[in-house]
Enzyme design. Structure first.
Site, PDB file in Angstrom:
ATOM      1  N   GLU A   1       0.018   1.044  -3.305  1.00  5.77           N
ATOM      2  CA  GLU A   1      -1.321   0.726  -3.803  1.00  5.77           C
ATOM      3  C   GLU A   1      -1.269   0.137  -5.210  1.00  5.77           C
ATOM      4  OE1 GLU A   1      -3.872   0.402  -2.138  1.00  5.77           O
ATOM      5  OE2 GLU A   1      -3.189   1.387  -0.314  1.00  5.77           O
TER       6      GLU A   1
ATOM      7  N   TYR B   1     -10.512   2.707  -7.087  1.00  7.42           N
ATOM      8  CA  TYR B   1      -9.990   2.171  -5.823  1.00  7.42           C
ATOM      9  C   TYR B   1      -8.740   2.925  -5.375  1.00  7.42           C
ATOM     10  CZ  TYR B   1      -7.071  -0.184  -2.619  1.00  7.42           C
ATOM     11  OH  TYR B   1      -6.254  -0.376  -1.557  1.00  7.42           O
TER      12      TYR B   1
ATOM     13  N   ASP C   1     -12.256  -2.284  -2.819  1.00  3.52           N
ATOM     14  CA  ASP C   1     -11.571  -3.366  -3.516  1.00  3.52           C
ATOM     15  C   ASP C   1     -12.316  -4.670  -3.237  1.00  3.52           C
ATOM     16  OD1 ASP C   1     -11.041  -3.818  -0.900  1.00  3.52           O
ATOM     17  OD2 ASP C   1      -8.948  -4.359  -1.206  1.00  3.52           O
TER      18      ASP C   1
END
Length: 367
Positions: free
Chosen positions: A46, A129, A147
DNA sequence: CACGCGTGGCA
DNA sequence: TTGCCAAGCGT
């Protein structure tokens, strides 16, 4: 809060969830961070994927997991090693923050990545996020992970015309996702939205005829899918002129120095350079003056080598590169090194400065 | 909130 | 070739 979700009054939430998740189950890409749900592996992916394309991340991710296969391995590594593994990927504070946060998890949480929004959100480099992405993908907790993809997809699905460039708009979509997210499979729901945004509901010319959820899409029914999302434009990057020197010593080595530990390209190595002052046209003179003031070095700035252009999102560098020589004995330090071309491998440079080396080192050695 | 922070792919 | 981005975060 209630106002935010009025757009959902006549929306078929269950049907949407089902169609999206079914599509993701059969069509998801085979990606190296989807091998398992190890929170550490999800976390690293991520961070790398922030503002970065999947194809660009793949080789970096594989290399990084080879070097730091577990949270403990990364926690015990030196920052230089971590930064070296990040070299070329960009946004280098991501690497420093990840390393720092991993060390904190090891010390404070016994090496287990926290599974509550409160704890995980406090980690360096983990914003709204990433927090939601780790919680939903690794732990199956129904938290939104909003996102750019999610905002684009959902603004089309629900025909929402708010400007997605505004920070406040992300909160609107978080409220919406809290209502529509699948409580049974939040991981596939969130990933499905992002995968759809990457493969089908792309920014330009979305492939609506291939879309598994077009029957739920208001923008498609209204024929306005190409006008959404609304996204205001960033302003023009300013052009900064820089004069840089490739200085060679008598024994064929080159001077490099380390950038400051904060700001643009923090802590990266580069050739000595200085921003061209307004109204100064004699670049060679300014560079020699700078070398004396900044490093106490007497140098000779010789011939013009090249002009290198390098653009960032917010700024453009126009680098006038000169060849030069340095006399006498030069004192090396933590922030000043004299290297043979072979030694450059061991130091971390940004792409722009790598370009300078590749263009200029070879030519300088011929002089 | 606005801005700083990288890079590579693609029309 | 140039412009526009692509799975954001910290300050």
């Amino acid at each position: 809060m209630k106002q935010d979700v009025n757009v959902l009054d006549t929306f078929d939430i269950n049907g949407f969830q089902h169609d999206l998740i079914s599509w993701f189950e059969t069509e998801q890409r085979d990606l190296p961070w989807r091998i398992n749900k190890d929170p550490y592996r999800v976390w690293v992916s991520e961070i790398m994927l922030q503002q970065t394309r999947v194809e660009a991340v793949k080789p970096f991710y594989k290399n990084f997991m080879g070097k730091f296969p577990t949270l403990e391995a990364l926690a015990e590594a030196h920052e230089d090693e971590v930064l070296k593994a990040w070299e070329g990927l960009g946004y280098y504070s991501r690497a420093r923050n990840l390393h720092s946060a991993v060390k904190e998890v090891k010390e404070r949480y016994g090496g287990k990545v926290p599974d509550t929004p409160k704890e995980i959100g406090k980690l360096k480099g983990v914003g709204p996020y990433t927090q939601g992405a780790i919680l939903s993908i690794a732990y199956g907790i129904p938290e939104p992970a909003v996102d750019g993809n999610v905002m684009r997809v959902m603004s089309r699905i629900l025909s929402i015309w708010d400007d997605i460039a505004k920070p406040k708009t992300r909160q609107l979509f978080e409220n919406i996702i809290r209502e529509v997210i699948s409580k049974d499979n939040p991981s596939y729901f969130n990933q499905g939205l992002m995968e759809l945004g990457a493969l089908i509901c792309i920014p330009k010319n979305p492939a609506c005829l291939l879309c598994p959820v077009r029957s739920h899409c208001r923008a498609f029914h209204e024929g306005v899918q190409k006008e959404l999302p609304v996204k205001s434009k960033a302003k023009e990057p300013k052009v900064v002129s820089i004069v840089a020197g490739v200085f060679r010593t008598k024994d064929g080595r080159y001077i490099i120095n380390k950038r400051p530990k904060t700001g643009l390209l923090a802590n990266m190595w580069e050739f000595p350079n200085v921003e061209v002052q307004e109204g100064i046209s004699n670049h060679k003179q300014q560079l020699a003056y700078y070398m004396r003031e900044a490093f106490g070095l007497e140098v000779s700035v010789d011939e013009y080598a090249a002009t290198v252009q390098h653009s960032f999102t917010h700024r453009t560098w126009e680098i006038f590169v000169f060849f030069g020589t340095a006399e006498g004995t030069i004192q090396e330090s933590d922030t000043l090194k004299i290297l043979t071309p072979e030694q450059f491998e061991q130091y971390t440079f940004s792409r722009s400065h790598k370009t300078i080396f590749e263009d200029c080192i070879e030519r300088a050695s011929l002089l």
